[in-house]
Write an enzyme that holds these catalytic residues in place. Structure first.
Site, PDB file in Angstrom:
ATOM      1  N   GLY A 119      -6.832   4.951  -8.775  1.00 35.62           N
ATOM      2  CA  GLY A 119      -8.275   4.835  -8.672  1.00 35.62           C
ATOM      3  C   GLY A 119      -8.913   6.014  -7.969  1.00 35.62           C
ATOM      4  N   LYS A 120     -10.197   5.839  -7.622  1.00 34.63           N
ATOM      5  CA  LYS A 120     -10.959   6.927  -7.033  1.00 34.63           C
ATOM      6  C   LYS A 120     -11.478   6.531  -5.657  1.00 34.63           C
ATOM      7  CE  LYS A 120     -12.100   9.473 -11.202  1.00 34.63           C
ATOM      8  NZ  LYS A 120     -13.116  10.403 -11.748  1.00 34.63           N
ATOM      9  N   TRP A 124     -15.455   2.495  -0.500  1.00 37.43           N
ATOM     10  CA  TRP A 124     -15.775   2.249   0.899  1.00 37.43           C
ATOM     11  C   TRP A 124     -15.207   0.909   1.308  1.00 37.43           C
ATOM     12  CZ3 TRP A 124     -18.625  -1.851   2.927  1.00 37.43           C
ATOM     13  CH2 TRP A 124     -18.994  -1.752   4.271  1.00 37.43           C
ATOM     14  N   PHE A 178      -7.069  -5.251  -3.510  1.00 37.08           N
ATOM     15  CA  PHE A 178      -8.465  -5.517  -3.878  1.00 37.08           C
ATOM     16  C   PHE A 178      -9.361  -5.489  -2.643  1.00 37.08           C
ATOM     17  CE2 PHE A 178      -6.647  -9.659  -2.786  1.00 37.08           C
ATOM     18  CZ  PHE A 178      -7.631 -10.210  -1.974  1.00 37.08           C
ATOM     19  N   ALA A 179     -10.667  -5.306  -2.901  1.00 43.68           N
ATOM     20  CA  ALA A 179     -11.680  -5.356  -1.846  1.00 43.68           C
ATOM     21  C   ALA A 179     -12.863  -6.132  -2.407  1.00 43.68           C
ATOM     22  CB  ALA A 179     -12.099  -3.953  -1.432  1.00 43.68           C
ATOM     23  N   CYS A 199     -15.928   4.664  -7.137  1.00 39.98           N
ATOM     24  CA  CYS A 199     -14.920   4.605  -8.202  1.00 39.98           C
ATOM     25  C   CYS A 199     -15.182   5.636  -9.290  1.00 39.98           C
ATOM     26  CB  CYS A 199     -14.821   3.201  -8.798  1.00 39.98           C
ATOM     27  SG  CYS A 199     -14.426   1.933  -7.575  1.00 39.98           S
TER      28      CYS A 199
END
Length: 267
Positions: A75-76, A79, A200-201, A217
């Protein structure tokens, strides 16, 4: 799969610094690889921090030089911070690991969590994570500038358009007001020696304006949201935590992961 153990590392005033959590992930990962412990999911809140996955471009980072922690997940940039439930499932999977299937299971668990609180979410093709879908493009409010309604959206035609330089009309945190697709739960994982890391967030009730410093992202034509925003009321991590554990347990323990199919070229 084997029984899933949950470890609540810290929330609120006891939020866990990112480096501390990363070190703990690596320790648990090594123990899981050696079968010293069962599959384990670390659950926590982080103090405010930007983290960048391996695919993050320089143009997606904060323009003001805010520090960013570069990590080894996919991913990228994203926060983490107060009001966000972060989960790191550390699981041993059959090799070669089907990473996409692992992500789909995490997405399914979070979709169920959101549904239990009355928020309808979905997947978006080609974009990992869990999303609240917006209105069709032709039914969304037109972007405005200086009180004037614009008949075009530069993000659709200009690949270099930067929402960070164009005010609240294009801020990721205002995607709900624009009725655009908006991410409610980000995903990013890594697999080493057949064991997963990161995860995950889920945005429960964070200040989503923290996402406005970056290109979340790497996506320029959508934004972010939270359960609290979509419900129009406050919601706490404490309310969401047991629900998340229940759905993660149900999805991950009842799954029957299969090795990724590797196509071999014929002689």
């Amino acid at each position: 799969m084997s029984e899933l153990r949950f470890v609540r590392m810290g929330f609120g005033a006891e939020a866990v610094e990112y480096q501390e959590a990363w070190d703990e992930q690596r320790r648990v990962h090594a123990a899981r690889f050696l079968d010293e412990i069962p599959d384990t999911c670390l659950l926590l809140e982080h103090p405010p921090v930007y983290t960048a996955g391996r695919r993050t471009a320089d143009s997606e980072r904060p323009l003001d030089g805010t520090p960013v922690v570069d990590v080894d997940r996919g991913g990228k940039i994203t926060w983490h911070g107060p009001g966000q439930l972060v989960g790191y499932p550390i699981q041993k999977l059959p090799r070669p690991v089907d990473v996409v299937a692992h992500l789909r299971r995490l997405e399914e668990a979070m979709i169920r969590v959101c549904a239990e609180f009355g928020v309808e979410t979905s997947r978006v093709e080609g974009r990992a994570g869990v999303w609240v879908l917006g209105d069709p493009v032709d039914q969304r409010p037109r972007p405005s500038l200086g009180g004037l309604s614009l008949d075009f959206d530069p993000r659709l035609t200009d690949e270099e358009f930067d929402p960070r330089l164009n005010g609240p009309e294009y801020a990721p945190s205002n995607a709900g007001q624009r009725r655009e697709d908006r991410k409610i739960c980000a995903m990013g994982v890594r697999v080493a020696k057949g064991v997963t890391m990161h995860g995950f967030a889920l945005n429960v009730n964070p200040d989503t304006s923290s996402f406005d410093k970056i290109i979340p992202c790497g996506i320029r034509d959508a934004g972010v949201t939270s359960l609290a925003y979509e419900l129009g009321r406050d919601l706490t991590i404490g309310e969401v935590l047991p629900v998340a554990e229940r759905h993660l347990r149900d999805v991950l323990e009842n799954a029957e992961p299969a090795p990724r199919v590797v196509e071999r070229a014929s002689a």
